[in-house]
Scaffold this motif. Structure first.
Motif, PDB file in Angstrom:
ATOM      1  N   GLY A 121       0.589  -1.546  -0.061  1.00  0.00           N
ATOM      2  CA  GLY A 121      -0.026  -0.106  -0.068  1.00  0.00           C
ATOM      3  C   GLY A 121       0.839   1.113  -0.035  1.00  0.00           C
ATOM      4  O   GLY A 121       1.717   1.373   0.761  1.00  0.00           O
ATOM      5  N   SER A 122       0.366   2.341  -0.821  1.00  0.00           N
ATOM      6  CA  SER A 122       1.078   3.567  -0.908  1.00  0.00           C
ATOM      7  C   SER A 122      -0.145   4.682  -0.320  1.00  0.00           C
ATOM      8  O   SER A 122      -1.149   4.800  -0.808  1.00  0.00           O
ATOM      9  CB  SER A 122       1.656   3.816  -2.159  1.00  0.00           C
ATOM     10  N   SER A 123       0.611   5.566   0.500  1.00  0.00           N
ATOM     11  CA  SER A 123      -0.308   6.788   0.926  1.00  0.00           C
ATOM     12  C   SER A 123      -1.663   6.194   1.554  1.00  0.00           C
ATOM     13  O   SER A 123      -1.428   5.401   2.344  1.00  0.00           O
ATOM     14  CB  SER A 123      -0.643   7.600  -0.142  1.00  0.00           C
ATOM     15  N   VAL A 124      -2.828   6.836   1.402  1.00  0.00           N
ATOM     16  CA  VAL A 124      -4.020   6.102   1.832  1.00  0.00           C
ATOM     17  C   VAL A 124      -4.332   4.572   1.677  1.00  0.00           C
ATOM     18  O   VAL A 124      -4.773   3.873   2.684  1.00  0.00           O
ATOM     19  CB  VAL A 124      -5.402   6.656   1.059  1.00  0.00           C
ATOM     20  N   GLY A 125      -3.594   4.221   0.600  1.00  0.00           N
ATOM     21  CA  GLY A 125      -3.552   2.809   0.365  1.00  0.00           C
ATOM     22  C   GLY A 125      -2.741   1.971   1.442  1.00  0.00           C
ATOM     23  O   GLY A 125      -3.028   0.594   1.867  1.00  0.00           O
ATOM     24  N   ALA A 126      -1.749   2.571   1.895  1.00  0.00           N
ATOM     25  CA  ALA A 126      -1.027   1.890   3.100  1.00  0.00           C
ATOM     26  C   ALA A 126      -1.987   1.811   4.282  1.00  0.00           C
ATOM     27  O   ALA A 126      -1.917   0.752   5.187  1.00  0.00           O
ATOM     28  CB  ALA A 126       0.088   2.875   3.243  1.00  0.00           C
ATOM     29  N   LEU A 127      -2.710   3.043   4.667  1.00  0.00           N
ATOM     30  CA  LEU A 127      -3.740   2.965   5.746  1.00  0.00           C
ATOM     31  C   LEU A 127      -4.787   1.679   5.523  1.00  0.00           C
ATOM     32  O   LEU A 127      -4.998   0.869   6.377  1.00  0.00           O
ATOM     33  CB  LEU A 127      -4.402   3.998   5.755  1.00  0.00           C
ATOM     34  N   ASN A 128      -5.415   1.667   4.429  1.00  0.00           N
ATOM     35  CA  ASN A 128      -6.297   0.538   3.985  1.00  0.00           C
ATOM     36  C   ASN A 128      -5.723  -0.711   4.139  1.00  0.00           C
ATOM     37  O   ASN A 128      -6.238  -1.685   4.687  1.00  0.00           O
ATOM     38  CB  ASN A 128      -7.138   0.828   2.830  1.00  0.00           C
ATOM     39  N   GLY A 129      -4.340  -0.825   3.365  1.00  0.00           N
ATOM     40  CA  GLY A 129      -3.736  -2.317   3.257  1.00  0.00           C
ATOM     41  C   GLY A 129      -3.407  -2.824   4.733  1.00  0.00           C
ATOM     42  O   GLY A 129      -3.599  -4.031   5.079  1.00  0.00           O
ATOM     43  N   ALA A 130      -2.965  -2.038   5.673  1.00  0.00           N
ATOM     44  CA  ALA A 130      -2.517  -2.137   7.012  1.00  0.00           C
ATOM     45  C   ALA A 130      -3.546  -2.787   7.828  1.00  0.00           C
ATOM     46  O   ALA A 130      -3.511  -3.695   8.397  1.00  0.00           O
ATOM     47  CB  ALA A 130      -1.749  -0.962   7.604  1.00  0.00           C
ATOM     48  N   TYR A 131      -5.018  -1.926   7.712  1.00  0.00           N
ATOM     49  CA  TYR A 131      -5.988  -2.526   8.383  1.00  0.00           C
ATOM     50  C   TYR A 131      -6.367  -3.881   7.839  1.00  0.00           C
ATOM     51  O   TYR A 131      -6.850  -4.858   8.606  1.00  0.00           O
ATOM     52  CB  TYR A 131      -7.220  -1.412   8.272  1.00  0.00           C
ATOM     53  N   TYR A 132      -6.354  -4.110   6.414  1.00  0.00           N
ATOM     54  CA  TYR A 132      -6.806  -5.341   6.046  1.00  0.00           C
ATOM     55  C   TYR A 132      -5.950  -6.369   6.328  1.00  0.00           C
ATOM     56  O   TYR A 132      -6.301  -7.580   6.780  1.00  0.00           O
ATOM     57  CB  TYR A 132      -6.984  -5.284   4.210  1.00  0.00           C
ATOM     58  N   ALA A 133      -4.555  -6.277   6.330  1.00  0.00           N
ATOM     59  CA  ALA A 133      -3.465  -7.093   6.545  1.00  0.00           C
ATOM     60  C   ALA A 133      -3.745  -7.536   7.930  1.00  0.00           C
ATOM     61  O   ALA A 133      -3.340  -8.676   8.455  1.00  0.00           O
ATOM     62  CB  ALA A 133      -2.289  -6.760   6.546  1.00  0.00           C
ATOM     63  N   GLY A 134      -4.306  -6.809   8.969  1.00  0.00           N
ATOM     64  CA  GLY A 134      -4.438  -7.260  10.525  1.00  0.00           C
ATOM     65  C   GLY A 134      -5.850  -8.051  10.439  1.00  0.00           C
ATOM     66  O   GLY A 134      -5.618  -8.732  11.467  1.00  0.00           O
ATOM     67  N   ASN A 135      -6.770  -8.131   9.669  1.00  0.00           N
ATOM     68  CA  ASN A 135      -8.094  -9.005   9.950  1.00  0.00           C
ATOM     69  C   ASN A 135      -8.360  -9.193   8.318  1.00  0.00           C
ATOM     70  O   ASN A 135      -9.231  -8.385   8.058  1.00  0.00           O
ATOM     71  CB  ASN A 135      -8.914  -8.209  10.792  1.00  0.00           C
ATOM     72  N   PRO A 136      -7.814 -10.006   7.738  1.00  0.00           N
ATOM     73  CA  PRO A 136      -8.147 -10.103   6.137  1.00  0.00           C
ATOM     74  C   PRO A 136      -9.316 -10.793   6.160  1.00  0.00           C
ATOM     75  O   PRO A 136      -9.491 -12.103   5.149  1.00  0.00           O
ATOM     76  CB  PRO A 136      -6.847 -10.639   5.472  1.00  0.00           C
TER      77      PRO A 136
END
Length: 290
Positions: free
Chosen positions: A43-58
């Motif tokens: 993830g990059s920029s806001v994609g890093a935020l969304n990606g990080a949340y998804y990676a925590g509970n996919p």
């Protein structure tokens, strides 16, 4: 004894896009509803935020929690701009607002503290503001990595991460498909946020014109990156919403964006979108008209 075949690693690649990151949440909702999951996340920029949340509970439950967070966001939560902050910016001449609001959101909701503790591997892309090179973070404090990747120049101060000063990942790599492949992904599902739709006439106003030009640049960069991929790499671009009103700093339409993206992505999957590798109609207009 016969060995088991190596399973192809599927990566979700999240692009930048400010408040239009709500579109990715809708995309995730549809993907999870169809039992489509990732083995790794970039993830990059806001994609890093969304990606990080998804990676925590996919899971679909994790996506619903992310959706609830987005539906509760207001611009002031992320960009607390007041006359006081504007005057302070004019006097300091460094950055417009602090990232404390975003840090609070991360600390309250992210289910892990270090990137390496996520349920699946997460790679956050930021930019070294001294060299302009992309920096990929996969270990260390998750909040600091996300804040670095979302640190829009002038709006937020750069983040010191170890010995580097890092800023918005979108500066060097808005949609990090090449990084995903370099780090082992063989199947990419790319989640953009927005792109420049074909217009019948030029946009009106300086901001609208600038945003349109930026989306053209982002779309061209993405097309160039995916066309340069090894032919053995399978990739899919989830269709973004088009036309798209508003701006990437407007959080008043997040609910509508989530719902529209979920419906659009569900229709795309149901019509066989994930059986046709490539860009398809998603961004093809740029390839043919620019």
């Amino acid at each position: 004894m016969a060995s088991n075949p190596v399973q192809s690693k599927t990566a979700f690649v999240f692009a930048g896009g400010g408040s239009f990151g709500a579109i990715q949440v809708g995309m995730l909702h549809a993907l999870a509803a169809h039992n489509i999951a990732a083995d790794m996340v970039f993830g990059s920029s806001v994609g890093a935020l969304n990606g990080a949340y998804y990676a925590g509970n996919p899971t679909i439950e994790g996506v619903r929690k992310l959706e609830k967070i987005w539906r509760g966001l207001r611009r002031q939560d992320v960009f607390p701009v007041t006359w006081r902050t504007i005057m302070a910016f004019a006097l300091r001449r460094d950055f417009l607002v602090t990232s404390e609001g975003l840090r609070k959101i991360i600390d309250e909701h992210l289910p892990y503290r270090n990137l390496e503790d996520a349920a699946i591997p997460i790679y956050v892309v930021a930019t070294d503001i001294l060299s302009g090179e992309s920096v990929v973070l996969s270990k260390g404090p998750a909040a600091e990595a996300i804040l670095a990747s979302t640190a829009i120049p002038a709006a937020f101060a750069p983040v010191k991460f170890e010995r580097q000063y890092l800023a918005d990942g979108a500066i060097s790599n808005n949609t990090p498909v090449n990084i995903a492949v370099k780090l082992g992904a063989q199947r990419l599902i790319i989640l953009p946020t927005w792109y420049a739709c074909a217009l019948e006439r030029p946009p009106i106003g300086a901001i609208a014109s600038a945003l349109h030009a930026l989306t053209l640049l982002i779309a061209r960069q993405l097309l160039g990156d995916v066309e340069a991929l090894d032919r053995r790499i399978e990739y899919f671009v989830v269709p973004p919403l088009c036309p798209l009103a508003g701006s990437p700093y407007d959080f008043s339409q997040t609910g509508k964006l989530i719902e529209a993206a979920a419906e659009s992505t569900d229709n795309w999957i149901s019509s066989g979108g994930l059986q046709r590798p490539g860009v398809h109609d998603t961004l093809s207009m740029h390839k043919h008209t620019h």
